[in-house]
Motif scaffolding. Structure first.
Motif, PDB file in Angstrom:
ATOM      1  N   ILE A 268       0.849  -1.203   0.000  1.00 61.20           N
ATOM      2  CA  ILE A 268       0.000   0.000   0.000  1.00 61.20           C
ATOM      3  C   ILE A 268       0.879   1.245   0.000  1.00 61.20           C
ATOM      4  CG2 ILE A 268      -1.709   1.336   1.285  1.00 61.20           C
ATOM      5  CD1 ILE A 268      -2.843  -1.292   2.346  1.00 61.20           C
ATOM      6  N   VAL A 274       1.070   5.894   0.930  1.00 59.67           N
ATOM      7  CA  VAL A 274       0.429   6.073   2.228  1.00 59.67           C
ATOM      8  C   VAL A 274       1.485   5.853   3.305  1.00 59.67           C
ATOM      9  CG1 VAL A 274      -1.371   5.210   3.781  1.00 59.67           C
ATOM     10  CG2 VAL A 274      -1.762   5.262   1.302  1.00 59.67           C
ATOM     11  N   SER A 279      -1.117   3.025   6.877  1.00 54.22           N
ATOM     12  CA  SER A 279      -1.543   1.819   6.156  1.00 54.22           C
ATOM     13  C   SER A 279      -1.678   0.636   7.100  1.00 54.22           C
ATOM     14  CB  SER A 279      -0.582   1.509   5.005  1.00 54.22           C
ATOM     15  OG  SER A 279       0.743   1.338   5.449  1.00 54.22           O
ATOM     16  N   PRO A 338      -8.956   3.445   2.832  1.00 55.06           N
ATOM     17  CA  PRO A 338      -8.270   3.857   1.607  1.00 55.06           C
ATOM     18  C   PRO A 338      -9.139   4.751   0.717  1.00 55.06           C
ATOM     19  CG  PRO A 338      -7.812   1.554   2.072  1.00 55.06           C
ATOM     20  CD  PRO A 338      -8.845   1.985   3.075  1.00 55.06           C
ATOM     21  N   ILE A 343      -7.742   7.274  -2.347  1.00 61.57           N
ATOM     22  CA  ILE A 343      -7.170   6.302  -3.281  1.00 61.57           C
ATOM     23  C   ILE A 343      -8.241   5.883  -4.288  1.00 61.57           C
ATOM     24  CG2 ILE A 343      -6.190   3.986  -3.506  1.00 61.57           C
ATOM     25  CD1 ILE A 343      -4.899   4.396  -0.758  1.00 61.57           C
ATOM     26  N   TRP A 348      -6.966   0.794  -7.079  1.00 56.70           N
ATOM     27  CA  TRP A 348      -6.820  -0.101  -5.917  1.00 56.70           C
ATOM     28  C   TRP A 348      -7.082  -1.552  -6.327  1.00 56.70           C
ATOM     29  CZ3 TRP A 348      -5.301   0.319  -0.839  1.00 56.70           C
ATOM     30  CH2 TRP A 348      -5.674  -0.716   0.027  1.00 56.70           C
ATOM     31  N   TYR A 385     -11.176  -1.492   1.753  1.00 56.56           N
ATOM     32  CA  TYR A 385     -11.133  -0.326   0.869  1.00 56.56           C
ATOM     33  C   TYR A 385     -12.111   0.759   1.282  1.00 56.56           C
ATOM     34  CZ  TYR A 385     -11.485   2.827  -3.023  1.00 56.56           C
ATOM     35  OH  TYR A 385     -11.501   3.977  -3.771  1.00 56.56           O
TER      36      TYR A 385
END
Length: 386
Positions: A268, A274, A279, A338, A343, A348, A385
């Motif tokens: 990540i 990040v 993360s 995320p 993101i 992703w 996510y």
């Protein structure tokens, strides 16, 4: 089973310890340290203060402030050049995890040369390397007491775990006064990073009684003080407790291991830039929920140390309470998903198979109580996510 333990030769811990740095370096017979830090610490004048401390001890330091967040192989080249031009006999890592990682990598490259991908796990690096003296300014990475460094391969975006005694600092100077100006977001992310270190060290398949004792102590300390430090950065007692706990957790995982959270966290950071602690925080509750049924007793001990369960709770209940306590902690410390962090969803999920592959390749997931498949890792990435 025999535990193979490694610690810094010298640990100076306490208020004002940074004022003793010159004495520590000189006592090791060193005279030309390269101070590896970042532009922020150089810009605030703190690095200059450290330089003056060393010069008063009769030493000849040089500051290299070219560290970048999540150091890359490309970012190391100017540091290697500075090391050689200064004819440095040692490296001082001054800052958070990124300056520490950079300092450790430079110490090895300055002697061995080559490319960092030659030194990534599963290789165990014995050296030789220049001596590293670590001076942390955050309470989280524990890098001041670990035999690991993390560097991203600029060519592949792989966040490489590099391990071995070559990366273990010879000395660490841990001064809480250097952390008092940390903003709330950094306090939260580094604090959860330290908690992750402690929990993963305790539940790891490489756990041992030496690391266990430090891990449980760190978990208890963090449970009592992290929210306080986040709410009030001027709470000196909470800051000092978190600083000590981060070092204890660092010693614990360096002599045990980290596990699935860290294995999944590194990709990540590499692909989406990040911060490492953040993360980890994004992953911690979900990965713990995935893992608890493989080691309920160990996770229950963590829950009791954290204050999330009592001795009267059965192991299964206590382990479940740990998962909820981690969710509550991340909510209280405003850890984003995320998606909330910005993101892109398509990116992703496009990168999820590669991230799962890179997580497994790091070796850390194999230390988890429940060893995951690539498909299970992909499902965990999907779960966190949004």
């Amino acid at each position: 089973m025999t535990a193979n333990l490694s610690l810094p030769r010298i640990l100076r811990i306490g208020r004002g310890a940074a004022d003793e740095l010159g004495e520590v370096v000189k006592g090791l017979g060193l005279s030309r340290p390269l101070i590896v830090t970042d532009a922020f610490l150089a810009g605030t004048g703190v690095a200059a203060q450290l330089t003056e401390t060393l010069m008063r001890a009769g030493l000849h330091p040089l500051v290299f402030s070219g560290t970048v967040p999540d150091p890359t192989t490309d970012s190391l080249a100017p540091g290697v050049q500075a090391l050689r031009e200064h004819r440095a006999d040692s490296v001082i890592g001054f800052g958070g995890g990124s300056p520490m990682d950079t300092a450790k990598a430079l110490a090895l490259l300055g002697v061995r040369g080559g490319h960092m991908r030659e030194y990534k796990a599963p290789r165990v690096n014995l050296g030789p390397a220049l001596p590293v003296i670590a001076v942390p300014t955050t309470a989280g990475s524990g890098s001041e007491a670990t035999q690991f460094t993390i560097v991203t391969d600029s060519a592949s975006d792989e966040k490489m775990l590099c391990a071995g005694p070559a990366f273990l600092p010879l000395a660490a100077v841990v001064d809480v006064e250097l952390t008092m100006s940390m903003p709330p977001r950094l306090t939260a992310d580094t604090g959860i990073d330290a908690l992750t270190h402690a929990v993963e060290a305790y539940v790891s398949r490489k756990a041992n009684p030496f690391a266990d004792s430090l891990a449980l102590t760190a978990i208890g300390t963090i449970g009592r003080h992290l929210r306080r430090a986040y709410a009030d950065g001027g709470d000196a007692e909470a800051r000092e407790a978190m600083m000590l706990a981060a070092t204890q957790a660092g010693i614990a995982f360096s002599n045990s291991s980290v596990a699935l959270v860290h294995g999944m966290s590194r990709p990540i950071g590499a692909h989406f830039h990040v911060a490492h602690g953040l993360s980890n925080a994004m992953l911690f509750p979900a990965v713990t929920a995935f893992s608890v049924d493989a080691a309920p007793g160990r996770y229950a001990d963590c829950a009791r140390a954290l204050g999330a369960a009592t001795d009267g709770d059965g192991d299964a209940t206590a382990a479940d309470r740990l998962v909820q306590a981690l969710r509550d902690l991340c909510a209280d410390l405003e850890v984003p998903t995320p998606a909330a962090h910005g993101i892109d969803k398509d990116e992703w999920f496009r990168l999820t198979p590669l991230m799962a592959e890179q997580a497994l390749a790091s070796g850390s997931p194999a230390n988890n109580p429940k060893e995951p498949t690539a498909e299970e890792i992909q499902r965990l990435y999907a779960e966190i996510y949004a």
